[in-house]
Scaffold this motif. Structure first.
Motif, PDB file in Angstrom:
ATOM      1  N   GLY A  50       0.795  -1.235   0.000  1.00  0.00           N
ATOM      2  CA  GLY A  50       0.000   0.000   0.000  1.00  0.00           C
ATOM      3  C   GLY A  50       0.822   1.277   0.000  1.00  0.00           C
ATOM      4  O   GLY A  50       0.473   2.263  -0.654  1.00  0.00           O
ATOM      5  N   GLU A  51       1.964   1.256   0.736  1.00  0.00           N
ATOM      6  CA  GLU A  51       2.807   2.458   0.833  1.00  0.00           C
ATOM      7  C   GLU A  51       3.400   2.867  -0.519  1.00  0.00           C
ATOM      8  O   GLU A  51       3.875   3.987  -0.685  1.00  0.00           O
ATOM      9  CB  GLU A  51       3.950   2.234   1.843  1.00  0.00           C
ATOM     10  N   HIS A  52       3.414   1.926  -1.478  1.00  0.00           N
ATOM     11  CA  HIS A  52       4.020   2.228  -2.777  1.00  0.00           C
ATOM     12  C   HIS A  52       2.996   2.579  -3.860  1.00  0.00           C
ATOM     13  O   HIS A  52       3.371   2.815  -5.014  1.00  0.00           O
ATOM     14  CB  HIS A  52       4.877   1.051  -3.249  1.00  0.00           C
ATOM     15  N   GLN A  53       1.710   2.610  -3.471  1.00  0.00           N
ATOM     16  CA  GLN A  53       0.660   2.949  -4.424  1.00  0.00           C
ATOM     17  C   GLN A  53       0.964   4.316  -5.052  1.00  0.00           C
ATOM     18  O   GLN A  53       1.359   5.247  -4.340  1.00  0.00           O
ATOM     19  CB  GLN A  53      -0.705   3.002  -3.726  1.00  0.00           C
ATOM     20  N   VAL A  84      16.969  -9.444  10.118  1.00  0.00           N
ATOM     21  CA  VAL A  84      16.571 -10.013   8.827  1.00  0.00           C
ATOM     22  C   VAL A  84      16.806  -9.012   7.696  1.00  0.00           C
ATOM     23  O   VAL A  84      17.280  -9.378   6.619  1.00  0.00           O
ATOM     24  CB  VAL A  84      15.096 -10.484   8.864  1.00  0.00           C
ATOM     25  N   ARG A  85      16.498  -7.730   7.941  1.00  0.00           N
ATOM     26  CA  ARG A  85      16.769  -6.713   6.903  1.00  0.00           C
ATOM     27  C   ARG A  85      18.259  -6.729   6.536  1.00  0.00           C
ATOM     28  O   ARG A  85      18.632  -6.617   5.371  1.00  0.00           O
ATOM     29  CB  ARG A  85      16.366  -5.310   7.385  1.00  0.00           C
ATOM     30  N   GLY A  86      19.090  -6.854   7.543  1.00  0.00           N
ATOM     31  CA  GLY A  86      20.540  -6.912   7.298  1.00  0.00           C
ATOM     32  C   GLY A  86      20.932  -8.148   6.512  1.00  0.00           C
ATOM     33  O   GLY A  86      21.765  -8.083   5.598  1.00  0.00           O
ATOM     34  N   SER A 117       9.878  -7.375   6.707  1.00  0.00           N
ATOM     35  CA  SER A 117       9.291  -6.170   7.305  1.00  0.00           C
ATOM     36  C   SER A 117      10.388  -5.168   7.658  1.00  0.00           C
ATOM     37  O   SER A 117      11.483  -5.546   8.079  1.00  0.00           O
ATOM     38  CB  SER A 117       8.530  -6.521   8.579  1.00  0.00           C
ATOM     39  N   ASP A 118      10.052  -3.866   7.493  1.00  0.00           N
ATOM     40  CA  ASP A 118      11.080  -2.834   7.713  1.00  0.00           C
ATOM     41  C   ASP A 118      10.978  -2.118   9.062  1.00  0.00           C
ATOM     42  O   ASP A 118      11.806  -1.258   9.357  1.00  0.00           O
ATOM     43  CB  ASP A 118      11.075  -1.818   6.561  1.00  0.00           C
ATOM     44  N   SER A 119       9.965  -2.425   9.870  1.00  0.00           N
ATOM     45  CA  SER A 119       9.802  -1.773  11.179  1.00  0.00           C
ATOM     46  C   SER A 119       8.864  -2.621  12.033  1.00  0.00           C
ATOM     47  O   SER A 119       8.138  -3.478  11.491  1.00  0.00           O
ATOM     48  CB  SER A 119       9.187  -0.381  10.998  1.00  0.00           C
TER      49      SER A 119
HETATM   50 MG    MG Z   1       9.567  -2.327   2.073  1.00  0.00          MG
END
Ligand code: MG
Ligand code: DAT
Length: 149
Positions: A50-53, A84-86, A117-119
């Motif tokens: 959704g954040e990239h819409q 995990v992001r790392g 997930s980023d946060s």
């Molecule tokens: Mg992302």
């Protein structure tokens, strides 16, 4: 302990990378509390991303993520969201640090093999989008005292 949502994207599944990617998380010492294969619908894709819409790559991203099955998982561990992001590396595999999943397996930004997930807020949101409570299993890993001090 934190939980995070991780997914092997359609390119990773098609290329037979599921086992290798899961193995990295297992060997790190993270605990799997949920794991399944599914085909993402356009509705779920639009919510998840959704954040990239409205961004130029959004349509292609939804088309790609719905094009073939994914393997979705919930991992648990100390600071596991950033951990995990790392392990995944930067979004663009060309910029990902050596040895990371995206650097090891990817070339193009739109085929970067894995999602995480980023946060903490994203993790809660994404876990609830993909998993029902009863699909997540609470259990003790007998190895925990050999992984955490
Ligand atoms: Mg992302
Ligand atoms: P990440 O997956 O590292 O959290 P993101 O949330 O910014 O990255 O973007 C989600 C996905 O969208 C990303 O994994 C690949 C795709 N994407 C991002 N930026 C892109 C771009 N400039 N061109 C094509 N695809 C892009």
């Amino acid at each position: 302990m934190e939980r995070t949502f991780v997914m092997v994207k359609p390119d990773g599944v098609q290329r037979g990378l599921v086992g290798d990617i899961i193995k990295r998380f297992e060997q790190k010492g993270l605990k799997f509390v949920g794991l399944k294969m599914l085909q993402i619908t356009p509705e779920l894709a639009s919510k998840h991303y959704g954040e990239h819409q409205g961004k130029p790559f959004f349509e292609g991203l939804v088309k790609f993520i719905t094009s073939s099955p994914v393997v979705a998982m919930v991992l648990e561990g100390k600071d596991c969201i950033s951990l995990v992001r790392g392990m995944m590396g930067a979004t663009d595999p060309k910029k990902a640090a050596p040895g990371t999943i995206r650097e090891s397996y990817g070339i193009d930004i739109g085929r970067n093999v894995v999602h995480g997930s980023d946060s903490p807020e994203s993790a809660v949101r994404e876990i609830s989008l993909f998993f029902k409570d009863e699909e997540l299993i609470d259990y003790e890993l007998s190895l925990d005292s050999w992984i955490y001090e």
